[in-house]
Design a protein around this motif. Structure first.
Motif, mmCIF file in Angstrom:
data_model
loop_
_atom_site.group_PDB
_atom_site.id
_atom_site.type_symbol
_atom_site.label_atom_id
_atom_site.label_comp_id
_atom_site.label_asym_id
_atom_site.label_seq_id
_atom_site.Cartn_x
_atom_site.Cartn_y
_atom_site.Cartn_z
ATOM 1 N N LEU B 172 0.841 -1.198 0.000
ATOM 2 C CA LEU B 172 0.000 0.000 0.000
ATOM 3 C C LEU B 172 0.881 1.254 0.000
ATOM 4 O O LEU B 172 0.675 2.190 -0.780
ATOM 5 N N LEU B 173 1.875 1.253 0.878
ATOM 6 C CA LEU B 173 2.801 2.386 0.991
ATOM 7 C C LEU B 173 3.468 2.674 -0.351
ATOM 8 O O LEU B 173 3.571 3.835 -0.769
ATOM 9 N N ARG B 174 3.900 1.619 -1.034
ATOM 10 C CA ARG B 174 4.615 1.813 -2.292
ATOM 11 C C ARG B 174 3.706 2.356 -3.393
ATOM 12 O O ARG B 174 4.097 3.238 -4.159
ATOM 13 N N SER B 175 2.484 1.826 -3.468
ATOM 14 C CA SER B 175 1.552 2.352 -4.475
ATOM 15 C C SER B 175 1.192 3.800 -4.167
ATOM 16 O O SER B 175 1.163 4.657 -5.054
ATOM 17 N N THR B 210 5.388 9.178 5.466
ATOM 18 C CA THR B 210 6.520 9.410 6.364
ATOM 19 C C THR B 210 6.314 8.780 7.740
ATOM 20 O O THR B 210 7.251 8.261 8.332
ATOM 21 N N VAL B 211 5.100 8.815 8.236
ATOM 22 C CA VAL B 211 4.898 8.372 9.613
ATOM 23 C C VAL B 211 3.898 7.204 9.715
ATOM 24 O O VAL B 211 4.228 6.148 10.250
ATOM 25 N N ARG B 212 2.696 7.430 9.190
ATOM 26 C CA ARG B 212 1.635 6.454 9.445
ATOM 27 C C ARG B 212 1.921 5.052 8.896
ATOM 28 O O ARG B 212 1.889 4.074 9.642
ATOM 29 N N PRO B 214 4.794 3.663 7.765
ATOM 30 C CA PRO B 214 5.946 3.003 8.405
ATOM 31 C C PRO B 214 5.603 2.439 9.783
ATOM 32 O O PRO B 214 5.982 1.305 10.105
ATOM 33 N N LEU B 215 4.873 3.197 10.604
ATOM 34 C CA LEU B 215 4.460 2.694 11.922
ATOM 35 C C LEU B 215 3.571 1.459 11.795
ATOM 36 O O LEU B 215 3.774 0.453 12.483
ATOM 37 N N GLU B 216 2.575 1.562 10.911
ATOM 38 C CA GLU B 216 1.663 0.427 10.699
ATOM 39 C C GLU B 216 2.417 -0.795 10.197
ATOM 40 O O GLU B 216 2.129 -1.932 10.582
ATOM 41 N N PHE B 217 3.395 -0.542 9.323
ATOM 42 C CA PHE B 217 4.210 -1.617 8.749
ATOM 43 C C PHE B 217 4.963 -2.359 9.861
ATOM 44 O O PHE B 217 4.884 -3.589 9.984
ATOM 45 N N GLY B 236 0.084 8.587 13.604
ATOM 46 C CA GLY B 236 0.894 8.733 12.397
ATOM 47 C C GLY B 236 0.292 9.712 11.403
ATOM 48 O O GLY B 236 1.015 10.520 10.802
ATOM 49 N N GLY B 237 -1.028 9.644 11.228
ATOM 50 C CA GLY B 237 -1.683 10.555 10.293
ATOM 51 C C GLY B 237 -1.519 12.004 10.736
ATOM 52 O O GLY B 237 -1.137 12.875 9.946
ATOM 53 N N LEU B 238 -1.785 12.243 12.021
ATOM 54 C CA LEU B 238 -1.706 13.611 12.552
ATOM 55 C C LEU B 238 -0.266 14.127 12.537
ATOM 56 O O LEU B 238 0.011 15.254 12.121
ATOM 57 N N LEU B 239 0.663 13.297 12.990
ATOM 58 C CA LEU B 239 2.053 13.740 13.063
ATOM 59 C C LEU B 239 2.637 13.942 11.658
ATOM 60 O O LEU B 239 3.419 14.871 11.429
ATOM 61 N N GLY B 240 2.227 13.075 10.723
ATOM 62 C CA GLY B 240 2.700 13.218 9.346
ATOM 63 C C GLY B 240 2.283 14.553 8.760
ATOM 64 O O GLY B 240 3.071 15.219 8.066
ATOM 65 N N GLU B 241 1.050 14.954 9.042
ATOM 66 C CA GLU B 241 0.590 16.254 8.565
ATOM 67 C C GLU B 241 1.404 17.378 9.209
ATOM 68 O O GLU B 241 1.855 18.308 8.537
ATOM 69 N N ALA B 242 1.576 17.269 10.522
ATOM 70 C CA ALA B 242 2.344 18.295 11.234
ATOM 71 C C ALA B 242 3.769 18.384 10.682
ATOM 72 O O ALA B 242 4.334 19.472 10.526
#
Lengths: 361, 361
Positions: B172-175, B210-212, B214-217, B236-242
């Motif tokens: 998913l991350l790669r696509s 960047t965050v979500r 990788p953490l989930e992975f 991860g979603g919130l921090l990635g946005e920040a």
């Protein structure tokens, strides 16, 4: 010419069915991925229709060899077929990016991906260079094919043991593909290479990529013995070279009505292909002067192509390359005769040897 | 500003060690691959030295998040660290190809890969366009990083069950990465998007990448519970946005001596970044006219950058984006407070929230 034994004709139907099933699997998988990643976006790019179209219409040679390799040790299996089909997506990755690098405007009778995306960019009246956008988009679509190839393989349904056996060949094949393409770009740019150089590139690029690695990949997935894998590797290396030599002959002498490419396409692109290099090596003093002159021609029209073809034929390069192809095919078939293979697989390998080297397109 | 609790300072040493080990692993792996595929060839391209150099010197953020995700459910593990490090090679793939698409001449204080290959082409006095060759070569090097990422993951030493759990997020991350980059190219070319559009792109691109993910992975590899994975996804979603909002602030207000990029880099590139878009939305009638005028400037020199910065500050966009960042970080930390996490992981997540959003480069 190599003659296919009558016993092998049952394989033709099997191979055709295999190709159709691969086509269906790959098309369905890519349609799902496109639905997952591209629909419902504000800007619906050409990806939605172009990607599923792009993955069909090929010869499915690599999946065919992979599945035939699998059948050297494994039973008929829908999971193995999907794993084999992952190599077609790998091939699509290569085609999409090669077309950008080579500036090829058409692919499989349709505009190349970079052309489709550039046209879309123009139609949407976006800012910036449409050509540049088209190239970047096509590179990204290639990346997606590469990612999706791995996803199809790992979601094929094969068990973890089989996947772990197949991974090393899969990884090797993918690295060799990118490294081989770099080698091609370097070679294209250099002066005419020697016959030895050309055979080396042919071996690494087509020999490995089209036949040998796919066969090894399928056989590894199935857990074939080292003896069988070695025989398949020998067959694959030789047949892959013969396949490329046929390609090179078609690039000079092919019938545009059958190949779908301009007559003497490789000459027009000044490609240092095997037949061109062999002609120079075989040429006498006068012929070599003629070849050098043609190579320096600023414009290559139909007349130049015709003279070039005649000169190549006169050097004996065409006949000699035909003999080299026959020799490779004979030795390839001898290699697989040395090991016990299931009848279906052995027969398919025989048919494929003919298909790869007796084709007109 | 978010304050890191004193209890978290032990994590700083742990995170630094993690980053060093990732760097060592990735460098050793790429050096092996280069040795396997590039040495002993007639034409030794810049790949031999440039690829191992390229993969070091980054922040290793994605492997760090992946390994921290792993530590939410798994023990310290060299195999898991290698699997996490595979995301750095994925990042290198993205950087190599993005630099071609964006025409960026430098990366991490060195010439970009396409520049290195173009120079090599000139030095070798090869035919054809050196710039074109450089771009094609850099795309291929990106492809190799993508292939090698998968190879590092599957050869990490994690068992088949862990790999099978991690694969869906990895795919998913790669696509999303390739699809997000296409979205960027489309957005760059359009007129200034709305704040909602920008946040959507930020969420899909940086937030996830960047965050979500990788953490989930990492958490999926470790077999964490759905409850933990959901909390990590929210964080991860919130921090990635920040993280991306901070990046955008630095792109306008960053100190060139610290960021290593020209002052107001995003303004010079007319990037429709969050702070620029927010400024337009907050601007009064007069300020908006000023922004429109600056956006239309044919040449953007230091004076234009300075005026642009002042105008953005005057709209209140800078202060508001700082508040938005603080709010995202606060909510991210709240999310992980809701679930039981090993002390080491929870503490690392707290430190990382600060590092991602309080940085000056």
């Amino acid at each position: 010419m190599t003659v296919i034994p009558a016993a092998a004709t049952g394989s033709v139907a099997w191979l055709d069915a295999l190709r159709r099933r691969c086509g269906t699997d790959v098309h369905a998988f890519v349609t799902d991925r496109v639905r997952e990643h591209f629909t419902g976006r504000a800007a619906e790019t050409p990806a939605v229709t172009a990607l599923p179209e792009f993955v069909t219409g090929g010869k499915f040679l690599r999946p065919t060899f992979a599945y035939t390799g699998w059948r050297c040790g494994g039973p008929e299996s829908a999971a193995a077929l999907r794993a084999a089909a992952s190599l077609e997506l790998l091939h699509c990755f290569a085609l999409a990016q090669d077309d950008v690098m080579d500036g090829s405007a058409r692919r499989r009778g349709r505009p190349s991906l970079h052309v489709l995306f550039a046209r879309w960019h123009e139609g949407q009246r976006l800012g910036g260079s449409a050509a540049r956008f088209g190239e970047s988009a096509a590179v990204l679509m290639g990346d997606l094919f590469l990612v999706w190839s791995g996803q199809l393989l790992h979601g094929s349904g094969l068990d973890a043991g089989a996947l772990a056996r197949g991974r090393p060949v899969y990884d090797l094949l993918r690295s060799e593909l990118a490294v081989g393409q770099l080698g091609d770009l370097v070679n294209d740019a250099r002066a005419l290479p020697s016959w030895t150089d050309v055979v080396d590139v042919v071996r690494r690029k087509s020999g490995n990529y089209t036949v040998r690695r796919p066969l090894e990949f399928g056989a590894a997935l199935a857990g074939c013995s080292a003896e069988v894998i070695t025989a398949l590797a020998t067959y694959g290396g030789l047949l892959g070279e013969a396949f490329q030599f046929r390609d090179d002959l078609l690039g000079v002498f092919g019938d545009p009505a059958v190949t779908g490419k301009p007559a003497g396409d490789d000459l027009r692109e000044r490609k240092a292909s095997s037949v061109v290099v062999l002609a120079r090596e075989l040429a006498d003093h006068r012929q070599r002067a003629g070849l050098t002159e043609l190579l320096a021609a600023t414009e290559i029209d139909d007349g130049v192509v015709a003279r070039w073809r005649d000169l190549i034929t006169a050097t004996g390069a065409r006949d000699q390359l035909e003999k080299i192809i026959d020799d490779r095919v004979r030795r390839a078939l001898e290699a697989i005769d040395q090991v016990p293979l299931p009848r279906q697989a052995a027969s398919a390998l025989t048919v494929l040897a003919g298909r790869c080297t007796e084709r007109a397109r």
